[in-house]
Scaffold this active site. Structure first.
Site, PDB file in Angstrom:
ATOM      1  N   GLN A 382       7.085  -6.032  -0.781  1.00 21.61           N
ATOM      2  CA  GLN A 382       6.839  -4.977   0.206  1.00 21.61           C
ATOM      3  C   GLN A 382       5.499  -5.233   0.870  1.00 21.61           C
ATOM      4  O   GLN A 382       4.545  -5.628   0.205  1.00 21.61           O
ATOM      5  CB  GLN A 382       6.740  -3.620  -0.493  1.00 21.61           C
ATOM      6  CG  GLN A 382       8.056  -3.072  -0.965  1.00 21.61           C
ATOM      7  CD  GLN A 382       7.839  -1.697  -1.557  1.00 21.61           C
ATOM      8  OE1 GLN A 382       7.059  -1.524  -2.490  1.00 21.61           O
ATOM      9  NE2 GLN A 382       8.533  -0.701  -1.017  1.00 21.61           N
ATOM     10  N   ASP A 384       3.110  -3.277   1.536  1.00 24.78           N
ATOM     11  CA  ASP A 384       2.843  -1.912   1.121  1.00 24.78           C
ATOM     12  C   ASP A 384       1.394  -1.532   1.393  1.00 24.78           C
ATOM     13  O   ASP A 384       0.530  -2.398   1.429  1.00 24.78           O
ATOM     14  CB  ASP A 384       3.099  -1.830  -0.393  1.00 24.78           C
ATOM     15  CG  ASP A 384       3.582  -0.461  -0.808  1.00 24.78           C
ATOM     16  OD1 ASP A 384       3.608   0.441   0.049  1.00 24.78           O
ATOM     17  OD2 ASP A 384       3.913  -0.297  -1.987  1.00 24.78           O
ATOM     18  N   HIS A 386      -1.280   2.205   0.756  1.00 23.23           N
ATOM     19  CA  HIS A 386      -1.421   3.638   0.512  1.00 23.23           C
ATOM     20  C   HIS A 386      -2.731   4.095   1.118  1.00 23.23           C
ATOM     21  O   HIS A 386      -3.740   3.418   0.992  1.00 23.23           O
ATOM     22  CB  HIS A 386      -1.369   3.923  -0.984  1.00 23.23           C
ATOM     23  CG  HIS A 386      -0.035   3.589  -1.566  1.00 23.23           C
ATOM     24  ND1 HIS A 386       0.233   2.383  -2.173  1.00 23.23           N
ATOM     25  CD2 HIS A 386       1.129   4.290  -1.566  1.00 23.23           C
ATOM     26  CE1 HIS A 386       1.505   2.362  -2.529  1.00 23.23           C
ATOM     27  NE2 HIS A 386       2.083   3.490  -2.175  1.00 23.23           N
ATOM     28  N   LYS A 466       8.291  12.533   6.604  1.00 18.99           N
ATOM     29  CA  LYS A 466       8.092  11.119   6.897  1.00 18.99           C
ATOM     30  C   LYS A 466       8.455  10.769   8.331  1.00 18.99           C
ATOM     31  O   LYS A 466       9.197  11.499   8.999  1.00 18.99           O
ATOM     32  CB  LYS A 466       8.914  10.259   5.949  1.00 18.99           C
ATOM     33  CG  LYS A 466      10.397  10.455   6.102  1.00 18.99           C
ATOM     34  CD  LYS A 466      11.198   9.426   5.332  1.00 18.99           C
ATOM     35  CE  LYS A 466      12.682   9.708   5.506  1.00 18.99           C
ATOM     36  NZ  LYS A 466      13.536   8.693   4.928  1.00 18.99           N
TER      37      LYS A 466
HETATM   38 ZN   LIG Z   1       4.025   3.963  -2.246  1.00 20.17          ZN
END
Ligand SMILES: [Zn+2]
Ligand SMILES: [Zn+2]
Length: 645
Positions: A382, A384, A386, A466
């Site tokens: 991913q 990714d 945060h 989202k």
């Molecule tokens: Zn996450």
């Protein structure tokens, strides 16, 4: 007697109960003909459904998404009817609607051949033009089980037997054929005008590999022939672009059955592309104020209990492994790891927002039947990140993520996007107040960016609202890659805090976001989008130097070496083959530039440049070619150099 309110707010009064078809006819003969079903107070019903109380009604036609779905569903029934007429010994099972079409699973002693499909399709055409009425009847469960058992339809009987005994079963019939179905259906088979059977594949009964193998016939259906033709053309294009085939032709990646399904092996040429993707991704994130993290691949099972994954994500997780009498879990997500880094010490409001990114490889269990090339895999990386921030920072942070997302997707060659905003579902964690605040912040961010979006009311995850971004590829298919997801749950579960300006402890907001989704799947999308004709920026080989005879071999090597020294991905082809043959081969490999050197080029110190599109760009000095290639690289995947950043 019933007053019926139509979608435009107008009302129609009737003296006695009326069917949906009656109301359609009352509105006009065109609608009477086009009516496929009705939506009564939001529920889909057949056109012969009788209304006897005041209600809201929408007439469903083929212009409606629901209408198209009804057509596809009804065509699946038509398929089953045709199969039973032609092959009475076949047994029927289930026939659901899927994207762009439908399938129906049959138990049959042999594989259906392409010739079978043709005759089945012909029979379907006959049944459709006979315009047979479709009727609905209701049976007790046991009567329905008996009915299908008497017909020798063991699978159907098994399905019905698993329905609770007190439930009424609806059965739809057309001519000699009956099937269990919730409905609704088109009023008669004449409404099925444009369909095609596309392929046959094996499928296990109830999707379980311990069960017997069935024959799954796939088909597609559309409101009219024109839409069908456009779809079939798209399908043909998609076939040519299939990333599995191109991946093999260009030697980019493989799935090794010896290692297991859904696990991707990046070959050297694919790995070169991945390296460009990763380097670019990292650079863009660092520029956007992210820091990079690296985290492990396994962690104690107890961590996944704290995060809640062992409850709501169990099915996608691999079985834990035991070590020193402790259970370890292969990671399906990176999120809890980033939380642990956050928790490593007490954080102050001054540090927020924290933006941490990781190309994190995760493993998720997928049914083997669901695996598909790079698009559906079990191990993937991913892209990714945060973001941990304060409530009042949500809008700014989401705007930043949207900017980065769209700019990166444009660099990868995508120009059209579809944005969705999903809000609070019925079951959710977090107060109404925080959901409202967060949803307002997401809307504000979308508005500030001037992005049009579709609102999916109640479509959010239980832990937060989202934004999803879908990209449209070169043949008009859309792919969901990017997602920006707010999370009120994990900070709560991990008791995350920061020290606010007033000295109080507060919970940060957590934003999960992936822009490409996963490197594997995004690579698959890129292969299909470009049909393997990657822009020079991504191409594993940007240019090949080809000599015409052995005399120019040294010169060809010098040219290649000089380009390599300048950082370009260049190869030579010095084989003693005809130049036409070599050109053809590298064109098939979709190499952006072919540099041909003969005696004339050698003497002049030039290269004769051809594009992979077959265009003769003429002879030029090496510097001239470098300039051209560099200009190409600066565009990345765009058709022109980016100006908005
Ligand atoms: Zn996450
Ligand atoms: Zn049905």
């Amino acid at each position: 007697m019933p007053i019926i309110t139509l979608p435009d707010g107008s009302e129609r009064r009737f003296d006695e109960p009326v069917s949906v078809a009656d109301v359609a006819a009352d509105i006009g003969p065109g609608l009477a003909k086009a009516a496929l079903a009705g939506r009564v107070d939001g529920r889909l019903v057949d056109t012969d459904f009788v209304i006897d109380t005041d209600t809201k009604l929408a007439i469903v036609t083929a212009r409606d998404d629901d209408g198209i779905e009804i057509i596809r569903h009804s065509t699946a029934h038509l398929l089953a009817q045709a199969v039973k007429q032609l092959y009475p010994e076949a047994q029927v099972t289930i026939g659901p609607v899927i994207e762009d079409g439908f399938y129906y699973d049959f138990a049959f002693e042999r594989t259906f051949t392409p010739e079978d499909l043709e005759s089945i399709e012909n029979r379907m055409e006959e049944l459709a033009s006979a315009d047979v009425p479709v009727t609905r009847e209701v049976m007790d469960r046991d009567a329905a089980v008996d009915y299908f058992r008497r017909l020798g339809e063991e699978y159907k009987a098994e399905i019905i037997a698993s329905i609770p005994a007190n439930e009424q079963i609806s059965i739809y019939g057309q001519g000699d054929w009956k099937d269990l179905c919730r409905g609704p259906h088109v009023p008669s088979t004449g409404h099925l005008r444009a369909f095609k059977l596309t392929k046959v594949a094996g499928a296990y009964w109830r999707g379980d590999s311990r069960n017997e193998m069935l024959q799954r016939i796939y088909g597609t259906a559309w409101p009219d022939k024109k839409a069908l033709k456009a779809y079939l053309h798209r399908l043909e294009e998609a076939e040519k672009r299939d990333h599995r085939r191109i991946g093999q032709e260009l030697d980019l990646f493989s799935i090794q059955e010896g290692a297991g399904g859904g696990l991707v092996f990046w070959h050297p040429r694919g790995a070169r592309i991945r390296r460009v993707m990763e380097d670019y991704w990292r650079d863009r994130h660092i520029d956007a104020g992210y820091e990079l993290l690296y985290t492990p691949h396994i962690a104690l099972e107890t961590l996944w209990q704290t995060s809640g994954h062992t409850d709501f994500y169990r099915e996608s997780m691999y079985t834990p492994m035991v070590e020193d009498e402790q259970l370890y879990q292969l990671k399906p997500m990176n999120c809890p790891f980033h939380v642990l880094v956050y928790q490593d010490r007490l954080r102050s409001y001054r540090e927020l927002p924290i933006r941490w990114a990781e190309l994190g490889t995760v493993y998720r269990h997928e049914m083997s039947g669901a695996l598909h090339g790079l698009m559906r895999v079990r191990g993937f990386t991913q892209d990714d990140a945060h973001v941990f921030c304060r409530e009042e920072q949500i809008a700014d942070e989401v705007m930043g993520v949207l900017d980065l997302t769209l700019s990166m997707l444009r660099d990868f060659g995508f120009e059209r996007f579809e944005v969705n905003l999903s809000t609070k579902p019925e079951k959710a964690v977090g107060s109404d107040e925080i959901w409202d605040k967060a949803t307002i912040a997401l809307r504000a961010a979308l508005d500030a960016k001037g992005l049009e979006y579709v609102l999916d009311e109640g479509g959010g995850a239980f832990y937060g609202p989202k934004i999803d971004v879908k990209i449209e590829d070169a043949i008009g298919r859309s792919w969901q890659c990017s997602t920006i997801q707010l999370d009120f749950n994990l900070p709560e579960r991990f008791q995350m805090e920061y020290v606010a300006e007033d000295g109080e402890r507060r919970r940060p907001i957590m934003i999960h976001r992936a822009l490409l989704g996963s490197l594997e799947r995004f690579f698959g999308v890129l292969i299909e989008h470009y049909a393997g004709r990657f822009p020079a920026w991504l191409a594993p080989v940007q240019a090949v130097v080809l000599n015409i005879t052995d005399r120019q071999a040294n010169y060809a090597n010098q040219v290649a070496q000089s380009l390599k020294n300048q950082g370009f991905r260049v190869e030579t082809d010095l084989r003693n083959e005809k130049i036409g043959f070599k050109i053809r081969e590298h064109t098939l490999q979709r190499v952006p530039y072919l540099l041909v050197v003969g005696d004339r080029e050698m003497e002049a110190g030039t290269v004769a440049v051809r594009s992979r599109g077959g265009e003769d760009l003429g002879s030029m000095a090496l510097d001239g070619f470098v300039e051209r290639l560099s200009a190409d690289l600066a565009k990345r995947g765009r058709s022109a150099i980016a100006t908005e950043e």
